[in-house]
Design a protein around this motif. Structure first.
Motif, PDB file in Angstrom:
ATOM      1  N   TRP A  15      -8.973   7.456  -3.529  1.00 23.90           N
ATOM      2  CA  TRP A  15      -8.523   8.800  -3.885  1.00 23.90           C
ATOM      3  C   TRP A  15      -9.312   9.415  -5.033  1.00 23.90           C
ATOM      4  O   TRP A  15      -9.030  10.528  -5.447  1.00 23.90           O
ATOM      5  N   LEU A  27      -0.333   8.569   3.703  1.00 26.98           N
ATOM      6  CA  LEU A  27      -1.740   8.879   3.434  1.00 26.98           C
ATOM      7  C   LEU A  27      -2.441   7.683   2.778  1.00 26.98           C
ATOM      8  O   LEU A  27      -3.607   7.398   3.077  1.00 26.98           O
ATOM      9  N   ALA A  28      -1.711   6.980   1.914  1.00 28.94           N
ATOM     10  CA  ALA A  28      -2.281   5.791   1.263  1.00 28.94           C
ATOM     11  C   ALA A  28      -2.665   4.746   2.303  1.00 28.94           C
ATOM     12  O   ALA A  28      -3.764   4.187   2.278  1.00 28.94           O
ATOM     13  N   VAL A  29      -1.756   4.491   3.235  1.00 22.70           N
ATOM     14  CA  VAL A  29      -2.025   3.499   4.278  1.00 22.70           C
ATOM     15  C   VAL A  29      -3.225   3.927   5.125  1.00 22.70           C
ATOM     16  O   VAL A  29      -4.134   3.141   5.402  1.00 22.70           O
ATOM     17  N   LEU A  30      -3.247   5.210   5.490  1.00 22.91           N
ATOM     18  CA  LEU A  30      -4.347   5.715   6.313  1.00 22.91           C
ATOM     19  C   LEU A  30      -5.680   5.632   5.562  1.00 22.91           C
ATOM     20  O   LEU A  30      -6.709   5.246   6.129  1.00 22.91           O
ATOM     21  N   SER A  31      -5.675   5.967   4.276  1.00 23.95           N
ATOM     22  CA  SER A  31      -6.902   5.916   3.469  1.00 23.95           C
ATOM     23  C   SER A  31      -7.474   4.503   3.438  1.00 23.95           C
ATOM     24  O   SER A  31      -8.681   4.300   3.591  1.00 23.95           O
ATOM     25  N   VAL A  32      -6.584   3.534   3.246  1.00 25.13           N
ATOM     26  CA  VAL A  32      -7.029   2.142   3.160  1.00 25.13           C
ATOM     27  C   VAL A  32      -7.549   1.656   4.520  1.00 25.13           C
ATOM     28  O   VAL A  32      -8.569   0.980   4.607  1.00 25.13           O
ATOM     29  N   LYS A  33      -6.855   2.048   5.604  1.00 22.70           N
ATOM     30  CA  LYS A  33      -7.320   1.673   6.951  1.00 22.70           C
ATOM     31  C   LYS A  33      -8.692   2.290   7.241  1.00 22.70           C
ATOM     32  O   LYS A  33      -9.557   1.653   7.825  1.00 22.70           O
ATOM     33  N   LEU A  34      -8.869   3.561   6.841  1.00 21.44           N
ATOM     34  CA  LEU A  34     -10.134   4.247   7.089  1.00 21.44           C
ATOM     35  C   LEU A  34     -11.277   3.563   6.335  1.00 21.44           C
ATOM     36  O   LEU A  34     -12.356   3.324   6.900  1.00 21.44           O
ATOM     37  N   VAL A  71       0.846  -1.206   0.000  1.00 24.13           N
ATOM     38  CA  VAL A  71       0.000   0.000   0.000  1.00 24.13           C
ATOM     39  C   VAL A  71       0.878   1.252   0.000  1.00 24.13           C
ATOM     40  O   VAL A  71       0.627   2.203  -0.731  1.00 24.13           O
ATOM     41  N   ARG A 130     -11.438   0.508   5.398  1.00 24.11           N
ATOM     42  CA  ARG A 130     -11.656  -0.785   6.039  1.00 24.11           C
ATOM     43  C   ARG A 130     -12.506  -0.621   7.315  1.00 24.11           C
ATOM     44  O   ARG A 130     -13.437  -1.380   7.564  1.00 24.11           O
ATOM     45  N   THR A 131     -12.174   0.377   8.138  1.00 23.14           N
ATOM     46  CA  THR A 131     -12.914   0.631   9.372  1.00 23.14           C
ATOM     47  C   THR A 131     -14.372   0.946   9.078  1.00 23.14           C
ATOM     48  O   THR A 131     -15.277   0.505   9.781  1.00 23.14           O
ATOM     49  N   ARG A 132     -14.574   1.735   8.025  1.00 22.82           N
ATOM     50  CA  ARG A 132     -15.947   2.101   7.671  1.00 22.82           C
ATOM     51  C   ARG A 132     -16.749   0.889   7.246  1.00 22.82           C
ATOM     52  O   ARG A 132     -17.917   0.754   7.600  1.00 22.82           O
ATOM     53  N   GLU A 133     -16.108  -0.002   6.483  1.00 28.01           N
ATOM     54  CA  GLU A 133     -16.779  -1.241   6.070  1.00 28.01           C
ATOM     55  C   GLU A 133     -17.218  -2.037   7.291  1.00 28.01           C
ATOM     56  O   GLU A 133     -18.352  -2.482   7.385  1.00 28.01           O
ATOM     57  N   ARG A 185     -17.638  -0.928  10.316  1.00 31.85           N
ATOM     58  CA  ARG A 185     -18.646  -0.175  11.052  1.00 31.85           C
ATOM     59  C   ARG A 185     -20.026  -0.342  10.398  1.00 31.85           C
ATOM     60  O   ARG A 185     -21.029  -0.534  11.084  1.00 31.85           O
TER      61      ARG A 185
END
Lengths: 228, 228
Positions: A83, B201-208, A14, B210-213, B215
């Motif tokens: 993005w 930012l890429a790592v954070l975007s992917v984690k976010l 990633v 995933r968390t939303r899914e 949730r």
């Protein structure tokens, strides 16, 4: 092949995706349509198998002897990273680093839009940095809640970072990009990405020391006059 | 146990060393002398075995039931990274990011001293940013050669980065810390560390995402009223 919904891909892969994006966009701007994994690998100085594995996490695979269709690959990476949509963010701390982040236009390309900035220093409140007004820190939680802002960027000194993170969590922020050199305590369900500029410097320092060792060892075997 | 001379340690471990340093220094400032790998692991939210493996690359091992002697561990990490000596560096490009890097006092703690800055823009030449005067870019190679500067920091746009790297190599610079979003061609023996803020930012975007899914999936199963 579709991306596996329950995997986020390996994090190092990633991390590398933006580098692929930069390269693919530059190919695209020069009018190119297809590219092989071998060519990407050469440009980025990594192994072709690594390229294929990294890109596979987006759900795209290259065709043998033909490679990747560049527009589709760009689209797949942007979709994977989310993005192609814009994520709103609050930034806290408009010192040197915070101001630089506010002024960095590249973030828009990466789907990040900093919609407000905050600082604890009254002398900075009211300043406008790169289109964004600096607001007093005590307004953060309330505004984040009302604006449903999902992301926060922390660019304050280590000693203030935890209280800023607490205010972000209170405001419903779900993802924190932390540039302060300390780890944060956040509840489950809030994700944190720690960014430490010193990490890259550490790797470079170790590589430099290693190169010098090799050079010194080799130097003792070189004929005189080679150093001029 | 001594560090193995011919290994630089795994790069992810090297990347994490500054994080250990931050934590150990904060322990040290609060008067603490010993720490266990379990406690470090808890603070940094990683596994204790990872802590022991990471720290072993510096040549230090903790004692069972006692842990690490903090001053020795700090010293071992700094020595491993070469941060107990100062490395001189030139920085090129004093836009937003370059100015932020010049103003970042943390680098001194990490053994990096930016001794001169350069820019291609005449209007910036002559400015003083954080103790350092901005010089015209055409002086770089010559000055680097005369001052034996080993490290260069590139903070210019992608399209100028290769020519800056060429000038650095010509001046004998051996290690380049590259903040421009493109890869550089340099001769063997010159090391490059690419720093791309978009990676984090890429790592954070992917984690976010995933968390939303998670949730959203969980949300459909929660009893009403749990969201208030």
């Amino acid at each position: 092949m579709t991306p596996e919904k329950n995997k986020i891909g390996s994090l190092p892969a990633v991390r590398r995706l933006p580098t692929y994006l930069h390269l693919l966009r530059s190919f695209s701007e020069s009018g190119r349509e297809m590219v092989s994994s071998t060519h990407i690998a050469e440009k980025l100085k990594i192994e072709p198998i690594q390229v294929r594995k990294d890109l596979a996490i987006t759900g795209i695979e290259g065709k043998p002897k033909v490679g990747y269709y560049i527009p589709a690959l760009i689209d797949a990476i942007e979709t994977f990273l989310g993005w192609n949509n814009t994520t709103d963010a609050f930034l806290v701390g408009v010192g040197n680093l915070g101001s630089a982040l506010l002024g960095y236009e590249g973030f828009r390309k990466h789907g990040l839009k900093i919609v407000a900035a905050f600082d604890a220093d009254d002398s900075r409140v009211g300043q406008v940095i790169g289109d964004v007004e600096v607001l007093p820190i005590h307004k953060l939680s309330d505004l984040a809640m009302r604006m449903h802002v999902p992301m926060g960027v922390i660019a304050v000194p280590a000693e203030s970072a935890q209280s800023v993170a607490d205010a972000m969590v209170l405001g419903g922020i779900q993802a924190i990009w932390n540039f302060a050199p300390r780890s944060l305590d956040v509840p489950d369900g809030v994700v944190v990405q720690n960014e430490d500029l010193a990490s890259g410097l550490a790797v470079l320092s170790v590589k430099l020391a290693r190169t010098r060792e090799i050079r010194e060892t080799a130097g003792t075997m070189l004929p005189a006059g080679n150093g001029g």
